[in-house]
Design a protein around this motif. Structure first.
Motif, PDB file in Angstrom:
ATOM      1  N   PHE A   1       0.869  -1.177   0.000  1.00 44.87           N
ATOM      2  CA  PHE A   1       0.000   0.000   0.000  1.00 44.87           C
ATOM      3  C   PHE A   1       0.903   1.224   0.000  1.00 44.87           C
ATOM      4  O   PHE A   1       1.840   1.321   0.802  1.00 44.87           O
ATOM      5  CB  PHE A   1      -0.909   0.017   1.230  1.00 44.87           C
ATOM      6  CG  PHE A   1      -1.962   1.104   1.218  1.00 44.87           C
ATOM      7  CD1 PHE A   1      -3.279   0.806   0.907  1.00 44.87           C
ATOM      8  CD2 PHE A   1      -1.640   2.426   1.519  1.00 44.87           C
ATOM      9  CE1 PHE A   1      -4.259   1.798   0.886  1.00 44.87           C
ATOM     10  CE2 PHE A   1      -2.602   3.427   1.501  1.00 44.87           C
ATOM     11  CZ  PHE A   1      -3.919   3.110   1.190  1.00 44.87           C
ATOM     12  N   PHE A   2       0.612   2.199  -0.886  1.00 44.45           N
ATOM     13  CA  PHE A   2       1.472   3.374  -1.033  1.00 44.45           C
ATOM     14  C   PHE A   2       0.883   4.626  -0.391  1.00 44.45           C
ATOM     15  O   PHE A   2      -0.293   4.942  -0.590  1.00 44.45           O
ATOM     16  CB  PHE A   2       1.706   3.688  -2.516  1.00 44.45           C
ATOM     17  CG  PHE A   2       2.693   2.780  -3.182  1.00 44.45           C
ATOM     18  CD1 PHE A   2       4.052   3.024  -3.107  1.00 44.45           C
ATOM     19  CD2 PHE A   2       2.252   1.661  -3.878  1.00 44.45           C
ATOM     20  CE1 PHE A   2       4.960   2.181  -3.722  1.00 44.45           C
ATOM     21  CE2 PHE A   2       3.152   0.812  -4.501  1.00 44.45           C
ATOM     22  CZ  PHE A   2       4.514   1.073  -4.417  1.00 44.45           C
ATOM     23  N   LEU A   3       1.716   5.336   0.373  1.00 43.32           N
ATOM     24  CA  LEU A   3       1.474   6.722   0.760  1.00 43.32           C
ATOM     25  C   LEU A   3       2.428   7.561  -0.076  1.00 43.32           C
ATOM     26  O   LEU A   3       3.646   7.532   0.143  1.00 43.32           O
ATOM     27  CB  LEU A   3       1.749   6.952   2.247  1.00 43.32           C
ATOM     28  CG  LEU A   3       0.579   6.780   3.223  1.00 43.32           C
ATOM     29  CD1 LEU A   3       0.138   5.322   3.249  1.00 43.32           C
ATOM     30  CD2 LEU A   3       0.988   7.226   4.623  1.00 43.32           C
ATOM     31  N   THR A   4       1.884   8.277  -1.047  1.00 42.24           N
ATOM     32  CA  THR A   4       2.708   8.909  -2.074  1.00 42.24           C
ATOM     33  C   THR A   4       2.562  10.422  -2.037  1.00 42.24           C
ATOM     34  O   THR A   4       1.446  10.947  -2.073  1.00 42.24           O
ATOM     35  CB  THR A   4       2.304   8.396  -3.469  1.00 42.24           C
ATOM     36  OG1 THR A   4       2.450   6.970  -3.502  1.00 42.24           O
ATOM     37  CG2 THR A   4       3.151   9.030  -4.560  1.00 42.24           C
ATOM     38  N   VAL A   5       3.697  11.124  -1.988  1.00 38.05           N
ATOM     39  CA  VAL A   5       3.660  12.580  -2.053  1.00 38.05           C
ATOM     40  C   VAL A   5       3.249  12.984  -3.459  1.00 38.05           C
ATOM     41  O   VAL A   5       3.712  12.429  -4.460  1.00 38.05           O
ATOM     42  CB  VAL A   5       5.018  13.188  -1.650  1.00 38.05           C
ATOM     43  CG1 VAL A   5       6.132  12.796  -2.612  1.00 38.05           C
ATOM     44  CG2 VAL A   5       4.904  14.699  -1.508  1.00 38.05           C
ATOM     45  N   ASP A   6       2.356  13.981  -3.544  1.00 39.65           N
ATOM     46  CA  ASP A   6       1.684  14.301  -4.797  1.00 39.65           C
ATOM     47  C   ASP A   6       2.477  15.317  -5.630  1.00 39.65           C
ATOM     48  O   ASP A   6       2.074  16.469  -5.798  1.00 39.65           O
ATOM     49  CB  ASP A   6       0.275  14.823  -4.501  1.00 39.65           C
ATOM     50  CG  ASP A   6      -0.591  14.907  -5.747  1.00 39.65           C
ATOM     51  OD1 ASP A   6      -0.200  14.352  -6.781  1.00 39.65           O
ATOM     52  OD2 ASP A   6      -1.667  15.530  -5.668  1.00 39.65           O
ATOM     53  N   TYR A   7       3.631  14.883  -6.150  1.00 30.63           N
ATOM     54  CA  TYR A   7       4.352  15.668  -7.163  1.00 30.63           C
ATOM     55  C   TYR A   7       5.269  14.704  -7.917  1.00 30.63           C
ATOM     56  O   TYR A   7       5.252  13.484  -7.670  1.00 30.63           O
ATOM     57  CB  TYR A   7       5.085  16.866  -6.562  1.00 30.63           C
ATOM     58  CG  TYR A   7       6.405  16.596  -5.886  1.00 30.63           C
ATOM     59  CD1 TYR A   7       7.617  16.915  -6.513  1.00 30.63           C
ATOM     60  CD2 TYR A   7       6.456  16.058  -4.609  1.00 30.63           C
ATOM     61  CE1 TYR A   7       8.828  16.691  -5.886  1.00 30.63           C
ATOM     62  CE2 TYR A   7       7.669  15.830  -3.976  1.00 30.63           C
ATOM     63  CZ  TYR A   7       8.847  16.150  -4.624  1.00 30.63           C
ATOM     64  OH  TYR A   7      10.043  15.925  -4.002  1.00 30.63           O
ATOM     65  N   THR A   8       6.049  15.231  -8.825  1.00 29.69           N
ATOM     66  CA  THR A   8       6.784  14.419  -9.792  1.00 29.69           C
ATOM     67  C   THR A   8       7.568  13.281  -9.159  1.00 29.69           C
ATOM     68  O   THR A   8       7.487  12.126  -9.597  1.00 29.69           O
ATOM     69  CB  THR A   8       7.761  15.320 -10.589  1.00 29.69           C
ATOM     70  OG1 THR A   8       7.036  16.404 -11.154  1.00 29.69           O
ATOM     71  CG2 THR A   8       8.458  14.526 -11.672  1.00 29.69           C
ATOM     72  N   PHE A   9       8.354  13.595  -8.136  1.00 23.14           N
ATOM     73  CA  PHE A   9       9.189  12.580  -7.500  1.00 23.14           C
ATOM     74  C   PHE A   9       8.366  11.438  -6.926  1.00 23.14           C
ATOM     75  O   PHE A   9       8.656  10.266  -7.136  1.00 23.14           O
ATOM     76  CB  PHE A   9      10.045  13.223  -6.397  1.00 23.14           C
ATOM     77  CG  PHE A   9      10.468  12.264  -5.331  1.00 23.14           C
ATOM     78  CD1 PHE A   9      11.449  11.329  -5.574  1.00 23.14           C
ATOM     79  CD2 PHE A   9       9.850  12.281  -4.079  1.00 23.14           C
ATOM     80  CE1 PHE A   9      11.831  10.419  -4.594  1.00 23.14           C
ATOM     81  CE2 PHE A   9      10.216  11.384  -3.098  1.00 23.14           C
ATOM     82  CZ  PHE A   9      11.213  10.450  -3.356  1.00 23.14           C
ATOM     83  N   GLY A  10       7.311  11.764  -6.169  1.00 18.90           N
ATOM     84  CA  GLY A  10       6.497  10.732  -5.537  1.00 18.90           C
ATOM     85  C   GLY A  10       5.860   9.804  -6.544  1.00 18.90           C
ATOM     86  O   GLY A  10       5.845   8.571  -6.364  1.00 18.90           O
ATOM     87  N   HIS A  11       5.324  10.364  -7.625  1.00 20.38           N
ATOM     88  CA  HIS A  11       4.675   9.536  -8.637  1.00 20.38           C
ATOM     89  C   HIS A  11       5.692   8.643  -9.353  1.00 20.38           C
ATOM     90  O   HIS A  11       5.397   7.483  -9.669  1.00 20.38           O
ATOM     91  CB  HIS A  11       3.934  10.425  -9.633  1.00 20.38           C
ATOM     92  CG  HIS A  11       2.798  11.186  -9.013  1.00 20.38           C
ATOM     93  ND1 HIS A  11       1.719  10.569  -8.424  1.00 20.38           N
ATOM     94  CD2 HIS A  11       2.591  12.522  -8.872  1.00 20.38           C
ATOM     95  CE1 HIS A  11       0.875  11.486  -7.961  1.00 20.38           C
ATOM     96  NE2 HIS A  11       1.389  12.681  -8.208  1.00 20.38           N
ATOM     97  N   ALA A  12       6.896   9.172  -9.590  1.00 16.69           N
ATOM     98  CA  ALA A  12       7.935   8.359 -10.227  1.00 16.69           C
ATOM     99  C   ALA A  12       8.367   7.222  -9.312  1.00 16.69           C
ATOM    100  O   ALA A  12       8.547   6.080  -9.759  1.00 16.69           O
ATOM    101  CB  ALA A  12       9.132   9.231 -10.594  1.00 16.69           C
ATOM    102  N   LEU A  13       8.525   7.515  -8.020  1.00 17.37           N
ATOM    103  CA  LEU A  13       8.941   6.487  -7.072  1.00 17.37           C
ATOM    104  C   LEU A  13       7.865   5.410  -6.926  1.00 17.37           C
ATOM    105  O   LEU A  13       8.157   4.211  -6.878  1.00 17.37           O
ATOM    106  CB  LEU A  13       9.257   7.118  -5.714  1.00 17.37           C
ATOM    107  CG  LEU A  13       9.790   6.188  -4.623  1.00 17.37           C
ATOM    108  CD1 LEU A  13      10.994   5.393  -5.118  1.00 17.37           C
ATOM    109  CD2 LEU A  13      10.153   6.985  -3.372  1.00 17.37           C
TER     110      LEU A  13
END
Length: 401
Positions: free
Chosen positions: A165-177
């Motif tokens: 399950f992902f907690l993802t920061v909402d900008y370019t880096f987070g989506h790429a990771l």
């Protein structure tokens, strides 16, 4: 102005043109975060590392002095772009260094591509920088989202943590990771059972953590960084998530993050890093020099990467015979040995990716640690060709030439 003074000035000007004398020193611009959430992991330490590299090289390039200047991009692409343009156009900056925050790095990369200025990325981690957005004047030196995903994501899945399950920061880096980790997890036989995004510099992760907890996932992956990662780790501990049996994966953890949250919270976390200060005599010797200038703080992989990138850039610029064409310096560097305390088995690819060994490490328990900054156990060396995306997987158009 008298006729004599005018004549003298004209003479000096003509001598300068004839000899190619430079009116001002070559400058390296450390474009970093001096006031925000990335300050500890990059910031002042990146400036110190760059200055150390210039000093160790001898302080001159092609007979001219080399200076280091610093700018705070405030993690904003427009601020970073404005600084980069001014440096290149007005201040004789021949290389821009560090670049925390992938969105800033991508924006600045467009400017350095157009001006053929060297871009030495140590903190910005989106694999897009050497993918479809690659540039002939860029070297992504330290890490990227693909390497982190392929290290931590693959290792934990193969060890039995199948559902994520992902907690993802909402900008370019987070989506790429998130995307790179998803691919690594699924390739290793795992699956993604849910995900949620959050804004940068979030102070309350309770709703996100409750969703992750309710999913029943084996792993809650934090696809964020620095302050967000530390806050999420602290609040996950308060919720008793790991005590209840779920694992937390800090997909991007720096030594300063572990120091910030403490070993009681960070213990046993598995992570992937490009550098650890206490690996051998060479890493310890350089890190002690760094710590003397940083009030005892040991370097992150970013700081070591900045030093290595600047030193190797200067070597390549000297060897190429000029410093103003970033693409020509990179072409020269591709024909050189890249071998120092940071780089092991390293080389620069045409897409700008510096391929080198990475390390799968585990955070020590408080009982295992012998003192401040003694935080990691190295579990495995990941060879560079295994850690980073292959040429065949890359969308970089430069590789088609």
């Amino acid at each position: 102005m008298t006729k004599l003074n005018k004549a003298a000035l004209a003479c000096l000007f003509s001598v300068g043109l004839a000899t190619g004398a430079q009116a001002e020193p070559y400058r390296l611009g450390v474009l970093t975060d001096m006031s925000g959430m990335n300050f500890d992991l990059s910031g002042k330490g990146s400036e110190v590392a760059a200055r150390m590299a210039v000093e160790d090289f001898g302080g001159t390039l092609l007979g001219e002095d080399v200076e280091v200047i610093v700018g705070d991009h405030q993690n904003k692409p427009d601020v970073g772009s404005t600084l980069a343009r001014r440096w290149i156009d007005e201040e004789n900056v021949v290389a821009i260094v560090d670049l925390p925050t992938s969105s800033v790095a991508l924006a600045v990369q467009e400017i350095t591509r157009q001006s053929d200025t060297a871009l030495l990325i140590s903190t910005g981690g989106s694999s897009e920088l050497t993918g479809a957005s690659c540039s002939p004047s860029t070297a992504q030196w330290t890490w990227d989202t693909y390497a982190l995903a392929n290290g931590t994501g693959r290792a934990m899945t193969l060890e039995g943590d199948k559902n994520w399950f992902f907690l993802t920061v909402d900008y370019t880096f987070g989506h790429a990771l998130e995307a790179d980790t998803t691919a690594a997890v699924e390739a290793a036989g795992g699956s993604i059972v849910g995900k949620v995004t959050h804004p940068r510099e979030t102070s309350d992760f309770s709703s996100y953590l409750l969703q992750a907890q309710a999913s029943g996932a084996d792993v809650i992956a934090l696809a964020n960084s620095s302050g967000d990662t530390m806050t999420a780790l602290k609040q996950a501990e308060e919720f008793g998530i790991t005590a209840a049996g779920q694992d937390i994966a800090g997909m991007l953890l720096f030594l300063t993050d572990v120091h910030g949250v403490g070993l009681e919270i960070a213990q046993n976390l598995t992570l992937t890093t490009a550098f650890y200060w206490d690996m051998d005599d060479d890493t310890r010797a350089w890190s002690q020099r760094f710590a003397e200038r940083m009030d005892g703080k040991m370097p992150t992989m970013v700081h070591a990467g900045v030093y290595s990138a600047v030193l190797n850039y200067l070597k390549a610029a000297e060897a190429s015979g000029q410093a103003t064409s970033g693409s020509q310096v990179m072409e020269t560097m591709r024909g050189m040995d890249i071998d120092d305390f940071f780089n092991r088995n390293a080389y620069l690819r045409k897409d700008g990716r510096v391929v080198h060994d990475m390390y799968l490490v585990q955070v020590k328990t408080p009982e295992e640690s012998k003192g401040p900054w003694d935080y990691y156990k190295v579990l495995r060396t990941i060879p560079g060709d295994e850690a980073f995306r292959s040429v065949e997987q890359s969308a970089c158009p430069l590789l088609d030439d």
